[in-house]
Enzyme design. Structure first.
Site, PDB file in Angstrom:
ATOM      1  N   GLY A 650       0.849  -1.178   0.000  1.00 12.96           N
ATOM      2  CA  GLY A 650       0.000   0.000   0.000  1.00 12.96           C
ATOM      3  C   GLY A 650       0.880   1.221   0.000  1.00 12.96           C
ATOM      4  N   LYS A 654       5.269  -2.229   2.202  1.00 15.86           N
ATOM      5  CA  LYS A 654       4.860  -3.594   1.897  1.00 15.86           C
ATOM      6  C   LYS A 654       4.602  -4.427   3.158  1.00 15.86           C
ATOM      7  CE  LYS A 654       7.032  -3.763  -2.577  1.00 15.86           C
ATOM      8  NZ  LYS A 654       8.239  -3.989  -3.351  1.00 15.86           N
ATOM      9  N   ASP A 764     -11.013   4.559   9.704  1.00 16.53           N
ATOM     10  CA  ASP A 764     -10.751   4.085   8.340  1.00 16.53           C
ATOM     11  C   ASP A 764     -11.348   2.684   8.167  1.00 16.53           C
ATOM     12  OD1 ASP A 764      -9.890   4.386   5.745  1.00 16.53           O
ATOM     13  OD2 ASP A 764      -7.821   3.766   6.163  1.00 16.53           O
TER      14      ASP A 764
END
Ligand SMILES: *[C@@H]1O[C@H](CO)[C@@H](O)[C@H](O)[C@H]1NC(C)=O
Ligand SMILES: *[C@@H]1O[C@H](CO)[C@@H](O)[C@H](O)[C@H]1NC(C)=O
Ligand SMILES: *[C@@H]1O[C@H](CO)[C@@H](O)[C@H](O)[C@H]1NC(C)=O
Ligand SMILES: *[C@@H]1O[C@H](CO)[C@@H](O)[C@H](O)[C@H]1NC(C)=O
Ligand SMILES: *[C@@H]1O[C@H](CO)[C@@H](O)[C@H](O)[C@H]1NC(C)=O
Ligand SMILES: *[C@@H]1O[C@H](CO)[C@@H](O)[C@H](O)[C@H]1NC(C)=O
Ligand SMILES: *[C@@H]1O[C@H](CO)[C@@H](O)[C@H](O)[C@H]1NC(C)=O
Ligand SMILES: *[C@@H]1O[C@H](CO)[C@@H](O)[C@H](O)[C@H]1NC(C)=O
Length: 834
Positions: A650, A654, A764
Site C-alpha cells: 500500500g 509492503k 478508516d
C-alpha cells in the site's frame, strides 16, 4: 448498539454495491484476482495495483472499465484456470497460449463469456474434456485448442458456433459429431474456413460433414493417430472419402493422410479446382488413381502408401505445370518413367519408390532447374541415361541397373545423404563471439541477448526443397517486418519435417533494445503468432506456433522466480510512513530507546531456568504484549524480505509474511521511506494495539525500530481481507458467513468505542481493513489512523481529517468533528471499490 446494527446491515449490502473509485468493474477485479490466486508467474504489474484497467496490467485491455482482452502468451503462467473466469462477461479475446505449465481442466464457466470471439489455448497442458459449454460462445470466430492434453470427444455443441472461422482441435477421440434432429454437429459450420484436427484419435466416418455451402479453405485432418475406422454394419460402405467433399470448391488444402480411408477416391474431387495441396497418403484407398487433371493449381500431391490398382503413371500428371512435389511411393505403378515428368518447370521432388517401374530411366533434356530429389528406390529399372552434371539426389538403390557392373559404382546406387539444410541467416559475420547458454547471438547486431524463441509448425508445405534458401529468407524477413522487430533480428534454424509431415522451424526473435523483451512485447508477439495475425509467405500454408518459456523479462526484477500465488493473504492494509521531522523522530527515538532498553533487559532470558527444570511443563510462559524485534530477526524470518514473502502493499510500504523462530506466522508491515504517514502514527499504533485485545481485532505482536526501519509485527490472519473474499469467493461467501463477519466487525468496533480505555475511533473502516481468519472470523485491522477519544469537547475531537477518501464519514469530513459515529461506514465506504 445503534452503531452495531448499522454496520451489520451495510456489510450485508457490501457485495452488491457499485464500484466507487476505480476504473475497473469490481466483478472483473474479483475474477482477475481469483485467476491470480490460481497462478504463479503472472506479470508483476498485476501486483502493483488492484485496478487492472486504470493501472494497465500487462496483457489486459479494457473498455469502459470492463476487461475485454487477455493476451498472456508465453509468460510462464503456471497453475489452473479458476472458474471465476466466467465472470469476465465482457471478455472478447483470450489468449493463454504457450504457457506449458497451465494445466487442469477448462472450467465450464468459460461458456459464460458470451462476447468471446477468440479463444487460444495452444501449447498449454490442459486436461479433461472440452466443455460442451463452449457451444454457448456464439460470437466465437477463432478457437484453437491444439497441443494440450485434452481427452474425450469433440462436443457436438461446437456445431453451434456458426461464426467460427478457425477451428483447431487436437488429441481427441470418438467420432466427429454430425448434426441430427436432436443434436448439432460440425457440418453446421458452413462459414468455417479452417478445420484443423491434428494428432487426434477420432473414429467413424466423414459422412455428412460436408455441405456445398461450406467455405473451407484448409481442411486438415491428419496424422498417424487419426484413425477413421471402417464400420462394417449392414453392408453400408463407410470410411470412404465422401463425394460431397467435391462440392467445396473453395478448398485450397486438404490433408486426409495417415488415416484408414477405404474405397475409391470420388471423382467429384476433380471439382476442387482451387486446390494447392492434396495429401491422401497412408490410407487404404483403392480403385484407379483419380484423374486430377482439372486441378491446375496443384503444387503438392501425395498419394503414397495406398492400394490403388496397378497402372502406368497417369498422363495427366505431365500437364500440371505447377507441381512442385509428387509422392506416389507404393502406388502400384509400372512401365517406363516418363521423361517429361522431370521437365515440369517447378518440380522439386519426385518420390516413386516401391513401385514396379521398368525399362530405361531417361533423365536427359531440359529437366527442371529446381529438381532436388528423385527417389526410385526398389523399382525394376534396368538402364539409366542421366543428364551430364546432374548433381542433386537420385536414388536407384534396389533396381537391376545397380547390379550392372559399369553403373553400380555410381553415386546413385548408394543411399545419399540429403543435403544439409543451411541456416537462413549466417552469423559467421559475427566472428567467434559466443554467448552464455541461455542467450543467443542477435544477427542484427552480433550482440548477445535473450531471444523469444519457439517453433513454428507449418502444416502443409506447398514446396519441397528445403535447401532453397529463398523461401526461408522471405519467412525471416516477413517475421521481423510484420512483427515490428528490428531488421535482421530474427534467426531461423533447425528446419526439418516432423514424422507427421509438418515442417518445423525454430525461430529466435531478438529485442530491438537491451537484451530482453518486456512482458507486453512477448505477449504481443506471441498473440500475433498464435492468432494467425502474422501471415507467412506463400507456400508455407497454415501454421501454428508454440513458444518456449521466456524467463528473462525486462523490468521484472524477479523474473524466472515463481511468485506467490497470493493464496493466503494476511491482510494488513494500512498506511504507515516514514516522513520524519527531526523533532518527532527524536521524540519517538527516545521513547523507543527507553522501551528497547526495557525489552532488551527482558530479552536476557528471564525464564532461562524454567525450561531446564520443567521440561514436561511445556516451556516458559508465553507472555502477550508487544515485543521489540531486531532487524536481523525480521530479516531472517522473511528470507531477506524476499518478494515471494510479500503478501500485500500500500502507500505505506509492503507487508511480508514471516515465520518466527518458534514457528508463529506473522505479518510484518514494513514502512517505506517517503510514505505519507509518519513516526507519530507509528508510535500511535504501537501504543493502541499493544493495549487492545479482542478476538475481533488483529493483535500486535511486536515492532522493530532499528536501522531506519519502522516495522509492525502482527498476528498472521490467514484468509485475506473481506474485500478480497467478497470479490474472489463471490457466491461462495454465503449470507450466514457474511452476517457473522458483519457482527464480528461490529463487535470489534464496539469494543474499541465502548470498552477500550481510552475509547478508540478507527476512522478508516473499509472492507480491506477487515481480515478473515481460517474460520471466516472477522478481525478489524489498521489502527494507524486511530485516534484516542480525548475527554475534550463532549466526546468528539477536532482534528485534521484523515482516512481514505471515499470511505470518509461525510459529517466528519465537513465538520472535522470526529465521533464514534464516524466509524459507522457510509454506503460509499462500503462499496466495493479499489
Ligand atoms: C459426385 O459426382 C457424381 C458423379 O459425377 C454425382 O452423381 C454426384 O451427385 C456428385 N455428388 C456430389 C455430392 O456432388
Ligand atoms: C509409407 O510406407 C513406408 C513403408 O511402410 C513408410 O516408411 C513411409 O513412412 C510411409 N509413408 C507415409 C507418407 O506414411
Ligand atoms: C527449358 O525449360 C525452361 C523452363 O520451362 C524454358 O524456359 C526453356 O526454354 C527450356 N529450354 C529448352 C531448351 O527447352
Ligand atoms: C514393364 O512391365 C510391364 C508390366 O509388367 C511389361 O508389360 C513391359 O513389357 C515391361 N517393359 C519393359 C521394357 O520391360
Ligand atoms: C542418352 O540420352 C541422350 C539424349 O537423349 C542420347 O543422345 C544418348 O544417346 C542417350 N544414351 C544412351 C546410352 O541411351
Ligand atoms: C550443381 O551444379 C550446378 C550447375 O552446374 C551448380 O551451380 C551447383 O552449385 C551444383 N550444386 C551442388 C550441390 O554441387
Ligand atoms: C544453425 O543454427 C543452429 C543454432 O544456432 C546451430 O546449432 C547449427 O549448427 C546451425 N547450422 C548450420 C548448418 O549452420
Ligand atoms: C516494452 O518494450 C517496448 C519496446 O521496447 C516499449 O515500447 C514499451 O514501452 C515497453 N513497455 C513497458 C511496459 O515497459
Amino acid at each position: 448498539m445503534k452503531a452495531l446494527s448499522i454496520p451489520v446491515l451495510l456489510v450485508i449490502f457490501w457485495a452488491s454495491l457499485p464500484a466507487g473509485f476505480c476504473d475497473t468493474d469490481p466483478q472483473d477485479v474479483a475474477a482477475l484476482q481469483s485467476l491470480m490466486r490460481g497462478w504463479q508467474n503472472f506479470p508483476s504489474s498485476w501486483k502493483a495495483s488492484n485496478d487492472p484497467c486504470g493501472a494497465q496490467w500487462d496483457g489486459i485491455t479494457c473498455n469502459n472499465g470492463r476487461v475485454t482482452s487477455m493476451r498472456l502468451s508465453s509468460i510462464n503462467l503456471e497453475g489452473t484456470i479458476s472458474s471465476s473466469i466466467g465472470q469476465l462477461s465482457e471478455l472478447v479475446y483470450l489468449d493463454l497460449s504457450s504457457n506449458s505449465r497451465l494445466s487442469g481442466p477448462l472450467p465450464t464457466s468459460i461458456g459464460n463469456l458470451k462476447q468471446l470471439t477468440t479463444l487460444i489455448l495452444v501449447g498449454c497442458s490442459f486436461t479433461g474434456g472440452i466443455p460442451q459449454e463452449l457451444g454457448n460462445l456464439v460470437q466465437l470466430s477463432f478457437l484453437a485448442l491444439n497441443s494440450n492434453k485434452f481427452t474425450g470427444r469433440i462436443p457436438a455443441s461446437i456445431g453451434l458456433l456458426t461464426n467460427l472461422f478457425w477451428l483447431d482441435l487436437a488429441q481427441l477421440s470418438g467420432p466427429i459429431p454430425i448434426s441430427s434432429t436432436t443434436s448439432p454437429g460440425l457440418d453446421l459450420l458452413i462459414h468455417t474456413k479452417h478445420f484443423h484436427f491434428n494428432k487426434n484419435q477420432l473414429t467413424g466416418t466423414l459422412n455428412g460433414l460436408f455441405s456445398s455451402s461450406m467455405r473451407l479453405e484448409h481442411m486438415i485432418i491428419v496424422t498417424t493417430l487419426f484413425t477413421f475406422i471402417r464400420l462394417f454394419d449392414n453392408n453400408q460402405l463407410s470410411g470412404s472419402i465422401p463425394a460431397e467433399l467435391g462440392s467445396i470448391t473453395s478448398l485450397q488444402i486438404i490433408r486426409l493422410d495417415r488415416n484408414r480411408f477405404t474405397g475409391a477416391v470420388p471423382t467429384n474431387i476433380s471439382n476442387l479446382v482451387n486446390l494447392n495441396g492434396l495429401n491422401f497418403a497412408d490410407n487404404q484407398l483403392s480403385g484407379t488413381m483419380p484423374d486430377l487433371s482439372a486441378l491446375t493449381k496443384l503444387n503438392a500431391i501425395d498419394l503414397s502408401n495406398n492400394s490403388f490398382d496397378p497402372s502406368v503413371l497417369p498422363a495427366w500428371f505431365l500437364e500440371l505445370k505447377t507441381l512442385t512435389s509428387i509422392d506416389i511411393a507404393s502406388g502400384g505403378l509400372y512401365g517406363q518413367v516418363p521423361n517429361r515428368i522431370f521437365t515440369l518447370p517447378e518440380l522439386q521432388q519426385v518420390i516413386l519408390s516401391n513401385n514396379a517401374f521398368n525399362g530405361t530411366l531417361d533423365m536427359t533434356g531440359n529437366i527442371s532447374q529446381h529438381l532436388q530429389r528423385v527417389n526410385l528406390l526398389n523399382n525394376r529399372i534396368v538402364e539409366a541415361n542421366i543428364t551430364q552434371g546432374y548433381n542433386r539426389t537420385l536414388v536407384l538403390v534396389g533396381n537391376p541397373v545397380c547390379l550392372d557392373s559399369e553403373f553400380s559404382s555410381s553415386r546413385f546406387c548408394s543411399i545419399q545423404q540429403d543435403s544439409i539444410i543451411p541456416n537462413v541467416t549466417s552469423i559467421t559475420k559475427c566472428g567467434s563471439t559466443s554467448c552464455s547458454s541461455d542467450q543467443s547471438l542477435n544477427p542484427a547486431n552480433c550482440g548477445c541477448a535473450y531471444p523469444y524463441m519457439g517453433t513454428i509448425f507449418f502444416r502443409s508445405l506447398l514446396f519441397a526443397d528445403l535447401t532453397n534458401n529463398e523461401h526461408f529468407q522471405q519467412l525471416e524477413t516477413g517475421l521481423w517486418t510484420e512483427l515490428g522487430l528490428q531488421a535482421g533480428s530474427v534467426f531461423l534454424s533447425d528446419i526439418s519435417f516432423t514424422s507427421d509431415d509438418y515442417l518445423q522451424v525454430k525461430v529466435r526473435m531478438f529485442p530491438s533494445t537491451g537484451t530482453s523483451f518486456n512482458v507486453s512485447e512477448v505477449t504481443r508477439i506471441g498473440s500475433e503468432l498464435s492468432s494467425q495475425a502474422y501471415k507467412p509467405p506463400p507456400g508455407f500454408g497454415p501454421y501454428f506456433f508454440v513458444a518456449d518459456p521466456y524467463a528473462h523479462f525486462a523490468g521484472e526484477d524477479d523474473s524466472g522466480k515463481p511468485k506467490i500465488s497470493t493464496g493466503a493473504v494476511a491482510g494488513i492494509a494500512v498506511a504507515c510512513g516514514l516522513v520524519l521531522t527531526a523533532l518527532t523522530s527524536w521524540a519517538i527515538f527516545s521513547f523507543l530507546q527507553k522501551r528497547r532498553t526495557e525489552e532488551l533487559s527482558g530479552q536476557t532470558n528471564p525464564f532461562a531456568s524454567w525450561g531446564i527444570a520443567q521440561k514436561d511443563r511445556g516451556g516458559a510462559p508465553q507472555l502477550k504484549g508487544a515485543r521489540l524485534f531486531s532487524f536481523d530477526e525480521l530479516n531472517t524470518c522473511t528470507n531477506n524480505f524476499a518478494e515471494n514473502n510479500e503478501i500485500g502493499s500500500g502507500g505505506y510500504g509492503k507487508v511480508y509474511k514471516g515465520i518466527l523462530a518458534d514457528g508463529t506466522s506473522v505479518a510484518i508491515k514494513r514502512a517505506e521511506y517517503g510514505s505519507k504517514q509518519g513516526a507519530l502514527e507509528f508510535k500511535n499504533e504501537i501504543e493502541l494495539l499493544s493495549r487492545v485485545h479482542h478476538k475481533n481485532l488483529v493483535s500486535l505482536i511486536g515492532f522493530c525500530y532499528e536501522q531506519g526501519e519502522q516495522m509492525l509485527v502482527y498476528e498472521y490472519v490467514s484468509n485475506g481481507t473481506l474485500r478480497q473474499n467478497l470479490q474472489a469467493r463471490g457466491i461462495y461467501l454465503d449470507w450466514k458467513k457474511r452476517l457473522r463477519i458483519a457482527l464480528g466487525s461490529a463487535r470489534g468496533l464496539a469494543y474499541l468505542h465502548e470498552l477500550a480505555n481510552p475509547p478508540i475511533i478507527h476512522r478508516d473502516v473499509k472492507s480491506t481493513n477487515i481480515l478473515l481468519d481460517d474460520n471466516f472470523k472477522a478481525k478489524v485491522a489498521d489502527f494507524g489512523l486511530s485516534k484516542l477519544v480525548a475527554d475534550t469537547e463532549k466526546g468528539h475531537v477536532s482534528t485534521q481529517v484523515k482516512g481514505t477518501l471515499g470511505y470518509l464519514d461525510p459529517e466528519y469530513y465537513m465538520t472535522q468533528q470526529l465521533s464514534e459515529k464516524s466509524d459507522v461506514p457510509t454506503c460509499t465506504a462500503l462499496a466495493l471499490s479499489c
